[in-house]
Motif scaffolding. Sequence first.
Motif, short mmCIF file in Angstrom:
data_model
loop_
_atom_site.label_atom_id
_atom_site.label_comp_id
_atom_site.label_asym_id
_atom_site.label_seq_id
_atom_site.Cartn_x
_atom_site.Cartn_y
_atom_site.Cartn_z
N CYS A 70 12.79 19.88 -39.85
CA CYS A 70 11.45 19.46 -39.39
C CYS A 70 11.55 18.72 -38.06
CB CYS A 70 10.78 18.58 -40.44
SG CYS A 70 11.59 16.99 -40.69
N TYR A 71 12.75 18.24 -37.73
CA TYR A 71 13.04 17.55 -36.47
C TYR A 71 12.24 16.27 -36.27
CZ TYR A 71 15.47 21.91 -35.59
OH TYR A 71 16.29 22.99 -35.71
N ARG A 72 11.83 15.67 -37.38
CA ARG A 72 11.14 14.38 -37.26
C ARG A 72 12.11 13.33 -36.70
NH1 ARG A 72 7.17 13.27 -42.28
NH2 ARG A 72 6.80 15.48 -42.01
N CYS A 73 13.36 13.36 -37.16
CA CYS A 73 14.38 12.42 -36.68
C CYS A 73 14.59 12.58 -35.18
CB CYS A 73 15.68 12.63 -37.44
SG CYS A 73 16.19 14.36 -37.48
N ILE A 114 20.13 12.64 -31.03
CA ILE A 114 20.11 13.73 -32.00
C ILE A 114 19.89 15.03 -31.26
CG2 ILE A 114 18.85 14.70 -33.98
CD1 ILE A 114 18.26 11.85 -34.87
N LYS A 115 20.73 16.02 -31.58
CA LYS A 115 20.59 17.33 -30.94
C LYS A 115 20.15 18.34 -31.99
CE LYS A 115 23.23 16.87 -26.89
NZ LYS A 115 23.44 15.43 -26.99
N LYS A 116 19.30 19.27 -31.56
CA LYS A 116 18.87 20.32 -32.48
C LYS A 116 19.94 21.40 -32.50
CE LYS A 116 13.97 19.89 -31.60
NZ LYS A 116 12.80 20.58 -31.08
N ILE A 117 20.33 21.83 -33.70
CA ILE A 117 21.21 22.99 -33.79
C ILE A 117 20.53 23.96 -34.76
CG2 ILE A 117 23.39 21.82 -33.29
CD1 ILE A 117 23.86 21.74 -36.37
N GLU A 118 21.09 25.12 -34.91
CA GLU A 118 20.53 26.08 -35.85
C GLU A 118 20.61 25.48 -37.26
OE1 GLU A 118 21.09 30.77 -36.63
OE2 GLU A 118 22.15 29.90 -34.93
N ASN A 119 19.55 25.55 -38.00
CA ASN A 119 19.47 25.02 -39.37
C ASN A 119 19.74 23.53 -39.46
OD1 ASN A 119 19.09 27.68 -40.20
ND2 ASN A 119 21.31 27.98 -40.37
N GLY A 120 19.32 22.77 -38.50
CA GLY A 120 19.46 21.33 -38.68
C GLY A 120 19.69 20.56 -37.40
N ILE A 121 20.39 19.44 -37.56
CA ILE A 121 20.60 18.55 -36.42
C ILE A 121 22.06 18.12 -36.34
CG2 ILE A 121 18.28 17.56 -36.36
CD1 ILE A 121 19.93 15.11 -37.89
N GLU A 122 22.39 17.55 -35.20
CA GLU A 122 23.75 17.07 -34.99
C GLU A 122 23.64 15.74 -34.24
OE1 GLU A 122 27.19 19.94 -33.64
OE2 GLU A 122 26.23 19.06 -31.90
N TYR A 123 24.50 14.78 -34.59
CA TYR A 123 24.44 13.48 -33.91
C TYR A 123 25.37 13.43 -32.72
CZ TYR A 123 21.54 11.48 -37.48
OH TYR A 123 20.49 11.21 -38.28
N ASP A 124 24.93 12.74 -31.68
CA ASP A 124 25.80 12.42 -30.57
C ASP A 124 26.22 10.96 -30.78
OD1 ASP A 124 27.08 11.94 -28.25
OD2 ASP A 124 25.57 12.88 -26.96
N LEU A 125 27.35 10.77 -31.44
CA LEU A 125 27.73 9.42 -31.85
C LEU A 125 28.19 8.54 -30.67
CD1 LEU A 125 29.39 10.13 -35.30
CD2 LEU A 125 27.13 9.19 -34.84
N ASP A 126 28.28 9.13 -29.50
CA ASP A 126 28.56 8.32 -28.31
C ASP A 126 27.40 7.39 -28.00
OD1 ASP A 126 31.03 9.30 -27.85
OD2 ASP A 126 30.45 10.69 -26.25
N LYS A 172 15.29 6.64 -42.41
CA LYS A 172 14.08 6.16 -43.06
C LYS A 172 12.93 7.17 -42.96
CE LYS A 172 12.40 1.95 -44.45
NZ LYS A 172 12.72 0.54 -44.46
N GLU A 173 12.85 7.87 -41.84
CA GLU A 173 11.72 8.79 -41.63
C GLU A 173 11.97 10.19 -42.18
OE1 GLU A 173 8.69 7.95 -40.55
OE2 GLU A 173 9.48 5.91 -40.59
N CYS A 174 13.20 10.48 -42.61
CA CYS A 174 13.51 11.83 -43.12
C CYS A 174 12.70 12.10 -44.39
CB CYS A 174 14.99 11.96 -43.41
SG CYS A 174 15.41 13.59 -44.02
N PRO A 175 11.86 13.15 -44.40
CA PRO A 175 11.00 13.39 -45.57
C PRO A 175 11.77 13.88 -46.79
CG PRO A 175 10.72 15.14 -43.95
CD PRO A 175 11.62 14.13 -43.32
#
Lengths: 297, 88
Positions: free
Chosen positions: B40-43, B52-64, B74-77
């Motif tokens: 849903c890309y609310r995060c 946060i980066k969008k990837i296919e079927n979800g997201i990926e964190y840039d921990l840098d 908290k906002e993840c439904p």
Amino acid sequence: MTEKEELELFASGHRACAGCGEGTAVRQILKVAGPNTIATICTGCLEVVSTGYPETAWEIPLIHAAFENSAAVAAGVEVALKELGRKEGVNVIAFGGDGGTFDIGFQALSGMLERGHDITYICIDNEAYMNTGIQRCSSTPYGASTTTSPTGKYSIGESRPKKPIAAICAAHGIPYTATANIAYINDLKKKVKKALETEGPAFLHVFAPCPTGWRHGSDDTIEIARLAVETGVFVLYEIIDGDICNLNVTVKPKKRKPVEDYLKRQRRFGHLTKEDIAKIQQEVDEKCDRYGLPKRE
Amino acid sequence: MTVKITLGAINKEHGSSRKYKTGGWRTVCPVVDLEKCISCYRCYDYCPDAAIKKIENGIEYDLDYCKGCGICSKECPVKAIVMVKEEK
């Protein structure tokens, strides 16, 4: 989502506190505005966190003005662009914090609105002078404890109500005025788009909680912003052509939550007694009746 | 560190704040369960740090750059993101 929307024009690595609502607000605003934008900012949290020399978080041309003249510098930019015949397709945005808009930059803002420049002024409101250490401002709501309106035996904290800045700006008769909130991103983006498309001055008041100054958890930022709308503390509306009697409320909660839900989440309101909360509730109820919002649950 | 000051303090290097990795501020780290994620890309929308980066079927964190504020969790439904204590 278009390619333009994917561009991050407010870069990572800015020094805003963890959970700062301002980061979300500016990111989303610049996604709508796009790269053909010139921005000015006045002193405030936004300037301090994003432009620590020699680094900058901005991917668009940005001019940092003094505390009081974000709107005046933007007016200069707009006139120069028009004179050079290069205004077509370029957005001019003036950013200001609540201190730089409500208090210190108010005369420059009022002048810019009155002269009718084609500028979108965006005030990002976190309800006090946060970057200098949480001093009260004319945007601080009644009952909030700050370092210059501390709570104590003889003090409830801030003793004056919040200044209705959007209504004051609308009273200049400008084409577009709106209030927005970072918890309602689609509504925020729609309003930014409308403001930028408007010929002439537009004013946007964006509500952005501050975990440091409001004393709440960094993960609660969005939830508290949403509660402000659901309880009726902050009303989302737009006013076209300064017609204050004809304002359009864009987000109406089905049933209004009691204001206590919003207040008790923040430690700046932690000292309020039941009577104080009842007084704030009564004021919010009266305000919501004026705006035609539903009754409290 | 020496800093060269340009005339009028003009900074021509846009987006140079990326040189400073704010990931070091983090005390809790977000971990996403991509099987629960509904994209849903609310995060992504709410993240103040564009970490946060969008990837296919979800997201990926840039921990840098993630400061570990926890807004995404908290906002993840569907509660697909949990915050775990950062290991040294």
